[in-house]
Write a protein that holds these residues in place. Structure first.
Motif, PDB file in Angstrom:
ATOM      1  N   VAL A  39       4.951  -0.485  -9.364  1.00  0.00           N
ATOM      2  CA  VAL A  39       4.844  -0.711 -10.760  1.00  0.00           C
ATOM      3  C   VAL A  39       3.290  -0.040 -10.477  1.00  0.00           C
ATOM      4  N   THR A  81       0.258   0.788 -13.259  1.00  0.00           N
ATOM      5  CA  THR A  81      -0.488   0.316 -14.465  1.00  0.00           C
ATOM      6  C   THR A  81      -1.981   0.102 -14.678  1.00  0.00           C
ATOM      7  N   THR A  88       2.309  -0.614 -18.745  1.00  0.00           N
ATOM      8  CA  THR A  88       2.844  -0.953 -17.170  1.00  0.00           C
ATOM      9  C   THR A  88       4.228  -0.002 -17.284  1.00  0.00           C
ATOM     10  N   ILE A 117       4.399  -9.864 -15.731  1.00  0.00           N
ATOM     11  CA  ILE A 117       5.861  -9.045 -16.091  1.00  0.00           C
ATOM     12  C   ILE A 117       6.982 -10.312 -15.408  1.00  0.00           C
ATOM     13  N   ALA A 122       8.393  -4.510 -18.793  1.00  0.00           N
ATOM     14  CA  ALA A 122       6.852  -3.979 -19.139  1.00  0.00           C
ATOM     15  C   ALA A 122       6.862  -3.031 -20.195  1.00  0.00           C
TER      16      ALA A 122
END
Length: 1147
Positions: free
Chosen positions: A346, A348, A353, A428, A454
Motif C-alpha cells: 500500500v 499512500t 492511495t 481501507i 483504495a
C-alpha cells in the motif's frame, strides 16, 4: 434486402423519387431542429459518405400530398466551425434520410442525437445551455423566429480525411420501435423545486407584491439588530435561517414509487448524490462534496438491452503526475486470491492511495515499479525495516536507487513514523470488510476489493478542505464516471462472441463486476469474473435490471449463475499455510470491526523479526518519570471544537526546547498556563499546543456536568440482525379490522461518522431520537423506506420538515421600516424611492459605497456570462458563480447606508479559510491595566474598507448588476475580499497579519489577536509594545503609539478622525478617571450605549402611539410571578416579531 417504412417529414418537396446524392463542397445551409421529422434528413449542406441497402417511403405532413418513395438511408457528413476557437470539425450522422437539393435546409431530429448519448438543450428560454454537448466541442444553437438551428457546409475531400470527427448519431435507428424514456418530473423533483423556491406556499397577492416591488430574492439584509442577532445565532435572522434550512435539504420526500427498492430499472447509473452515496457506501454530504470536486462525463446512458458491442470513446480520464512524500507498508491475506495473490503493498501520502497486490513479498520491487509507472516517483518514500524493503540486493532497493528516490526507514516500535500507510490500511480494510459482508463477496476477491476501495477513497472528497486526494496529487479534477455505473460484485451482462452476429445463441453473458481495468483496453473497461471463475476485461457491460428478473429465461440464467459462481469461488480450499508466514504480520482478516473500535483507523508496527540485527533497545525519555504526574498527559480531546476541522487527539508529552528544558510555566489559572504539549492526532501526526488551548478545547466539548459529547458528520452504512421485523410482517390488524404500520426500530443499527474522524454503530432508536432528519434522508437515499423500522415515521418527518420551511418563507419577504424610513430590497427599489420622495439619499449612499467597492472586481473583456456558464472559457473552469446584492440600512442619525456584499451562502469554501478570530474582551481589559501599571499611552484607530484591502482567497465571479455601472451584464471576477464572502474575514486577517509581521510584531500564544514587539523606554527599561486587533479596529499600546499608527497608515488608510485616544471601544465608553491621590486610571462604562438604547426604545413607543412609557426603576425584565409556560396569549405577528428582535438585539 429492401425495407419500406413510412417516416413523417414536414418540409419535403413533392417529387416521385429522391434527388441525386452529389452536393457542392462549400455549400452553406442551416440545420433546423424538427421533432416532426422522426429521422434526420440531409440537405444541400451535407455530403454522402456511404449508402445503406435501406430505402424509405416518406410521408409529408398532409395526407393529401404525395409521399416520397425510395428515399435512401445514408451516412453523411458536414463541416461545422466552432465560433469560439474557429476550429473546424467534421460532423458525421448515420441512419439519415437523403434529400440533397430537394430540401432548402437540413432537418435534425434532436431525439436521434440524444439516443446516441449527446445531451441536446433546445429550450431557447433557458439561459444556462443552448446547443449540443459533445466530448470534443459544444455546438451552440441560433434562432430565427421560432426556428432553432445551426449552420454548416459541405466538406471537401481533404476535410473528410483530416478534420477531427464528431459522431452525432448511432448505427441503428428505427423511429417506429424506439422507446424514448417517458420520465416526467417525479414527486421528488417537484417537491424539491417547491422547497427551493422562495415564493412557494405564499398567497398569490403576496407573490404579486414581491415582483411588483422588484425585490431581490438573493438579497440578505442585515441591519444593526440583524447583525447583532446573527452573531448570537442565525436562527434570529429569518432570511439567513431560510437559506440554511433550504440548503440543508438533501431529500425532499419519502416517495420512491418510480424506483424499485431492490433492482434498478436503468442499465446505467443516474448521476445523483443519492446514487453515489448508495454505490460507494458514503454519506449524502460526502457524496455531494465528491460530485462538486469531480467530473462525471464518462457515464453511459443506454436504456435498452445490448444488441451489439458498445462503442467506447477515449475520454483521456487519467493523467499521471508526480506526488511528494509517500509511505509504504504491506498487508497480508490468509486466503489466496483468485489470481494467486497473498499480500499487497500500500503506497499512500495520507490522501491518495495506491494498492498493488502481490503473489509474494519478493515482488515488492515489482509493486514499486507499478506504482511509479501509474502515479510517479516520490521524492521521499517511508517504509518499515522489513527485509524486502531494506536488503541491498533486493529488487525493491534496486528500483528505488534507479529512480533516485530518497528512502527513509522508520524506527522499530515507532508506528507513528509510518502513520499514513498504517492508517490507510486500517481504513481501507474496514471499508472492504463492510462491503464484503454487505454484498456477500467471497474472500478470494480480496485483492480486487482492496484496489477498488483504495481508488474510491482517493477520489472521495474528505479532509478539512473537502477535496480529493487524486486532485491534490495530480493537480487534475478526478473523473469518476467509470465508478458510477456499477458497484463492486454487481451482477452484470457482458457481450461475448462479437464475431458471430448471426448465431442463434444469445451473445450476452453474466458476470460479477470487480472494478476498473486501467491498464487493459480503453477507458471504461472493467474487470469481470465469469461463471467459470475466469477474470476478463470488457467494455461492453450493462446492469442486470428488473426487466431481466421478470423474464423467465433470464431469471433462470441469473439464478444458475449465482449458484455456480458461489461454488467456484469457495474460500475453504484456498486457505494459506500459516507456517509459511512470519508471525506478527499485519493480516487483512485481523483488523477487527468491533463495537469499540469501529471508528479507529490504525495499523500495526512491523515485528522485531523484520529488523534482524537492526533491532535496538529503546531508550526511555528523560521526562517519562516527571510526566507521570502531569494531569494533561494522556488526556483525550477534540481539537478545533465547533468547526468543520474537528480532530480527535491525545496529549502524549511535554514539549522541550533545544536544551531539553520544558517549554512554558504552570499556572493555577488555566488561562495563563503557558506549558506546551505534543498532541498526537488520529492521523498519526503530532502538533504542539499550549496548555490554555488544550484546556479551552477540553471545556468546549463537555456539558455543564462534565460529560463529553460528539457531533455527527454523516451516516455511512446500516445493518440489521435477525430480530429486525421483515417487510412481510410490517403491519398489524386492529380490533376494528384496519391494518396499521408497526411501530418498531428493533434490530437496526447505523454507522455514524463523527466530526472528529471516528465512527460507531448506533442503535436506530437512539440516532432517530437525536438526528431524525439525517436518518430519514439516509433511509430514502438507501431505499429503506419500505422497511417496517422506517416506514412508520420517515414520511411524516420529511413532511413536517417541509411544512416548517414553508412557514419560514412567509417571513423571508417581510418589508420593514426603520425609524419610520422605508428600507429598499434592491437597487431598483432604492432609486424608485428617491424618485417618489424627490430626494437622492439612497442614490448618494449607493454611489458612495460603489466608489469604494469597485476595486473588488475586474471585468473580463470579450466574455459573456452565458459563455462561462456553458464552460466555453477554459481559463474560467473552477470558478464559482455567485450573486451580489446591496444591503440597505438606516443609522441612528437617519443617514442612509448601503453596503455591496457577495452572497457567500452560495459558495462552499474550505473550512480552513472561513475562520477569522478577533481579540477577546478580557484582552482589552488587560490592555488598559498594562497601560496604567507601566505608564504607557493608548491610541485607537479604525481602518477604512478593511476587507477590500485583502486579496480574494476563492475563485469567484458574478454577473454585474445595475449598481456596477458600466460593468452591468459583464463577467466580473472578484480580486478582493468582498463583504459577505465566507473567506473575507480570513483574507483580511491574513493580509493585516503579514503587515504587522513586517513591522516586527509577533502574535501572542494566549490570544493570537494580541501582537507584541520589544521596545525600550527612555530610562532603559525594556517592555513590549502591544497591538489589539478587532477586525478593522486597532488599539496601540506604547510610549509612542502614534508612530505605530502612522506606520499602519502607510499601508492601509486610517479613517479620518478615528486615530485618537480611545473614548469608545467595542461598544463601551472608555475614559481616564482620577482616583484618590490624584492618580489617573483607565475605566470603561456602558453609559452612552444605554442612553442611546433608551432613546431608541422611547422613539419606538412614540411611533406606536399606544401611550406606553418606560419606567424609571425596574428590578426585573418580566413581571414578578410571570410563568411563561402558562402564557396562552396570541403569538406575535410579523411586525411585532421584528420589534421583539430589535429590542433583543439592543440588549
Amino acid at each position: 434486402m429492401t425495407v419500406m417504412s413510412r417516416r413523417i417529414i414536414s418540409g419535403a418537396i413533392r417529387t416521385p423519387a429522391a434527388a441525386d446524392i452529389t452536393t457542392v463542397p462549400g455549400t452553406l445551409a442551416c440545420n433546423e431542429l424538427d421533432t416532426h421529422a422522426d429521422t434526420c434528413c440531409g440537405g444541400p449542406n451535407w455530403s454522402v459518405m456511404e449508402i445503406s441497402n435501406e430505402i424509405c417511403e416518406v410521408t409529408p405532413f398532409l395526407d393529401t400530398y404525395e409521399s416520397v418513395k425510395a428515399v435512401p438511408v445514408v451516412r453523411m457528413s458536414t463541416v461545422w466551425s466552432d465560433p469560439d476557437s474557429s476550429e473546424d470539425y467534421l460532423l458525421v450522422m448515420d441512419q439519415c434520410l437523403w434529400f440533397g437539393q430537394l430540401l432548402k435546409h437540413s432537418l435534425i431530429n434532436p431525439n436521434q442525437i440524444r439516443d446516441y448519448g449527446h445531451p441536446v438543450h433546445d429550450d431557447p428560454y433557458r439561459h444556462e445551455v443552448f446547443g449540443i454537448e459533445t466530448d470534443k466541442a459544444f455546438i451552440p444553437f441560433d434562432t430565427t423566429g421560432t426556428i432553432v438551428h445551426f449552420t454548416s457546409r459541405v466538406p471537401t475531400d481533404w476535410e473528410q480525411k483530416h478534420l477531427p470527427v464528431i459522431i452525432l448519431t448511432g448505427e441503428e435507428w428505427d423511429p417506429l420501435k424506439i422507446e424514448m424514456r417517458q420520465r416526467g418530473s417525479t414527486r421528488e423533483d417537484n417537491d424539491m423545486k417547491q422547497i427551493r423556491s422562495l415564493t412557494s406556499g405564499l398567497r398569490k397577492s403576496e407573490v404579486s407584491s414581491i415582483y411588483a416591488e422588484g425585490m431581490n430574492s438573493q438579497a440578505i439584509r442585515f441591519g444593526e439588530s440583524d447583525t447583532v442577532l446573527s452573531n448570537i445565532s442565525t436562527t434570529y435572522n429569518e432570511q439567513e435561517m431560510t437559506h440554511r434550512l433550504i440548503g440543508a435539504v438533501n431529500i425532499a420526500c419519502a416517495d420512491r414509487r418510480d424506483v424499485d427498492s431492490v433492482m434498478s430499472n436503468d442499465r446505467h447509473s443516474k448521476i445523483t448524490a443519492e446514487e453515489l452515496a448508495r454505490t460507494w457506501n458514503i454519506g449524502l454530504q460526502t457524496a455531494k462534496d465528491t460530485m462538486k470536486a469531480t467530473t462525471q462525463r464518462g457515464v453511459r446512458t443506454s436504456t435498452r438491452p445490448m444488441n451489439k458491442r458498445v462503442r467506447v470513446d477515449h475520454l483521456d480520464l487519467h493523467v499521471r503526475r508526480m506526488p511528494g512524500t509517500w509511505y509504504c507498508d504491506t498487508v497480508l491475506a490468509r486466503v489466496k486470491s483468485l489470481l494467486g495473490n497473498i499480500c499487497a503493498n500500500v503506497f499512500t501520502n495520507g490522501r491518495f492511495t495506491k494498492v498493488v497486490p502481490m503473489k509474494s513479498r519478493k515482488e515488492a520491487g515489482f509493486s514499486f515499479q507499478e506504482f511509479v509507472n501509474d502515479v510517479g516517483a516520490p521524492e521521499l518514500l517511508v517504509t518499515d525495516g522489513a527485509s524486502e524493503f531494506t536488503g541491498n540486493n533486493t529488487e525493491f532497493k534496486k528500483h528505488v536507487r534507479r529512480m533516485r528516490v530518497k528512502h527513509w526507514i522508520s524506527e522499530q516500535g515507532r508506528s507513528n513514523q509510518n502513520h499514513a500507510a498504517e492508517r490507510e490500511i486500517g481504513y481501507i480494510s474496514q471499508c472492504w470488510k463492510l462491503r464484503m459482508a454487505k454484498r456477500n463477496v467471497p474472500k478470494r476477491l480480496w485483492d480486487f476489493g482492496f484496489v477498488y476501495e483504495a481508488e474510491l477513497v482517493s477520489r472521495m472528497a474528505r479532509g478539512r478542505n473537502r477535496r480529493t486526494g487524486y486532485e491534490e496529487v495530480t493537480g487534475q479534477t478526478p473523473e469518476i464516471g467509470e465508478y458510477l455505473d456499477f458497484g463492486f460484485y454487481d451482477t452484470v451482462w457482458w457481450w461475448d462472441r462479437p464475431g458471430k452476429p448471426d448465431s442463434t445463441d444469445d451473445p450476452r453473458r453474466l458476470a460479477k463486476w470487480l472494478g476498473i481495468s486501467h491498464n487493459v483496453g480503453s477507458d471504461m473497461c472493467y474487470w469481470l469474473v465469469t461463471d467459470s471463475g475466469k477474470i476478463v476485461s470488457k467494455t461492453s457491460v450493462e446492469r442486470v435490471v428488473r426487466e431481466d428478473l421478470l423474464s423467465e429465461d433470464s431469471c433462470k440464467r441469473i439464478k444458475d449463475f449465482e449458484a455456480l459462481i458461489a461454488e467456484r469461488l469457495k474460500d475453504e480450499n484456498f486457505d494459506l499455510n500459516q507456517d509459511d508466514l512470519i508471525p506478527g504480520d499485519l493480516f487483512l482478516e485481523d483488523i477487527e470491526l468491533s463495537e469499540d473500535n469501529a471508528g479507529v483507523r490504525y495499523g500495526e508496527a512491523p515485528p522485531d523479526e523484520d529488523y534482524g540485527d537492526m533491532l535496538l533497545e529503546p531508550r526511555p525519555d528523560d521526562e517519562d518519570v516527571e510526566e507521570n504526574f502531569d494531569n494533561y498527559i494522556g488526556v483525550e480531546l477534540i481539537m478545533d471544537v465547533g468547526t468543520d476541522g474537528e480532530r480527535r487527539g491525545r496529549v502524549v508529552k511535554r514539549a522541550r526546547d533545544n536544551d531539553g528544558r520544558p517549554i512554558g510555566r504552570k499556572h493555577d489559572n488555566a488561562t495563563f498556563d503557558s506549558r506546551e504539549y505534543y498532541v498526537e492526532l488520529t492521523d498519526g501526526t503530532r502538533e504542539k499546543y499550549t496548555a490554555n488551548i488544550i484546556a479551552e478545547n477540553m471545556m468546549a466539548q463537555i456539558d455543564d456536568e462534565g460529560q463529553s459529547y460528539a457531533i455527527m458528520r454523516e451516516i455511512t452504512d446500516h445493518r440489521k440482525d435477525a430480530t429486525a421485523v421483515p417487510i412481510s410482517d410490517g403491519t398489524i390488524r386492529s380490533r376494528t379490522g384496519n391494518e396499521r404500520l408497526k411501530t418498531t426500530t428493533r434490530g437496526w443499527q447505523l454507522l455514524v461518522e463523527w466530526k472528529d474522524g471516528g465512527s460507531d454503530w448506533i442503535d436506530l432508536k437512539d440516532i432517530k431520537a437525536s438526528n431524525p432528519l439525517e436518518v430519514a434522508e439516509y433511509a430514502v437515499a438507501n431505499r429503506l423506506v419500505e422497511e417496517p423500522a422506517f416506514k412508520w415515521w420517515v414520511p411524516h418527518v420529511l413532511r413536517k420538515r417541509n411544512r416548517i420551511i414553508s412557514k419560514v418563507k412567509s417571513k423571508y419577504w417581510k418589508q420593514t421600516h426603520k425609524f419610520g424610513i422605508r428600507l429598499p430590497h434592491s437597487v431598483e427599489e432604492a432609486l424608485r424611492i428617491d424618485e417618489e420622495t424627490r430626494t437622492t439619499f439612497w442614490r448618494d449612499a449607493i454611489n458612495k459605497e460603489m466608489s469604494k467597492a469597485k476595486i473588488a472586481w475586474k471585468a473580463k473583456d470579450g466574455a459573456t456570462p452565458d459563455d462561462v456558464r456553458a464552460g466555453k472559457l477554459s481559463d474560467m473552469i473552477g470558478f464559482q458563480e455567485i450573486g451580489c446584492h446591496v444591503v440597505f440600512d438606516v443609522k441612528m442619525d437617519f443617514e442612509r447606508k448601503a453596503r455591496f456584499c457577495a452572497n457567500g451562502n452560495e459558495t462552499r469554501a474550505p473550512s480552513s479559510i472561513t475562520y477569522s478570530s478577533v481579540v477577546s474582551r478580557d484582552s482589552i481589559r488587560l490592555a488598559f491595566l498594562i497601560a496604567d501599571l507601566n505608564g504607557l499611552d493608548l491610541l485607537a484607530c479604525d481602518l477604512a474598507n478593511a476587507f477590500l484591502n485583502a486579496p480574494c482567497a476563492e475563485k469567484i465571479w458574478f454577473e454585474g448588476g445595475t449598481e456596477c455601472g458600466e460593468d452591468k451584464g459583464k463577467v466580473c471576477i472578484l480580486v478582493r475580499a468582498l463583504y459577505g464572502l465566507k473567506s473575507a474575514g480570513f483574507s483580511w486577517r491574513s493580509a493585516l497579519a503579514a503587515t504587522l509581521r513586517d513591522l516586527g510584531f509577533t502574535e501572542t500564544k494566549a490570544d493570537p489577536n494580541v501582537w507584541i514587539r520589544p521596545d525600550t523606554k527612555d530610562d532603559g527599561t525594556e517592555y513590549y509594545e502591544m497591538l489589539f486587533v478587532y477586525v478593522d479596529d486597532v488599539l496601540a499600546l506604547s510610549k509612542n503609539p502614534r508612530s505605530i499608527i502612522d506606520a499602519i497608515n502607510e499601508v492601509y488608510k486610517v479613517k479620518q478622525g478615528s486615530d485618537k485616544k480611545p473614548d469608545r471601544y467595542l461598544g463601551g465608553d472608555v475614559m481616564e478617571v482620577e482616583v484618590d491621590g490624584g492618580r489617573r486610571i483607565w475605566a470603561t462604562s456602558p453609559r452612552t450605549y444605554v442612553k442611546n438604547s433608551i432613546r431608541v426604545v422611547e422613539d419606538l413607543l412614540n411611533e406606536d402611539g399606544e401611550g406606553y412609557v418606560l419606567k424609571r426603576n425596574c428590578k426585573n425584565p418580566l413581571p414578578q410571578g410571570y410563568r411563561p409556560e402558562l402564557d396562552i396569549s396570541p403569538e406575535l405577528g410579523p411586525r411585532l416579531i421584528s420589534r421583539f428582535q430589535q429590542l433583543i438585539g439592543i440588549l
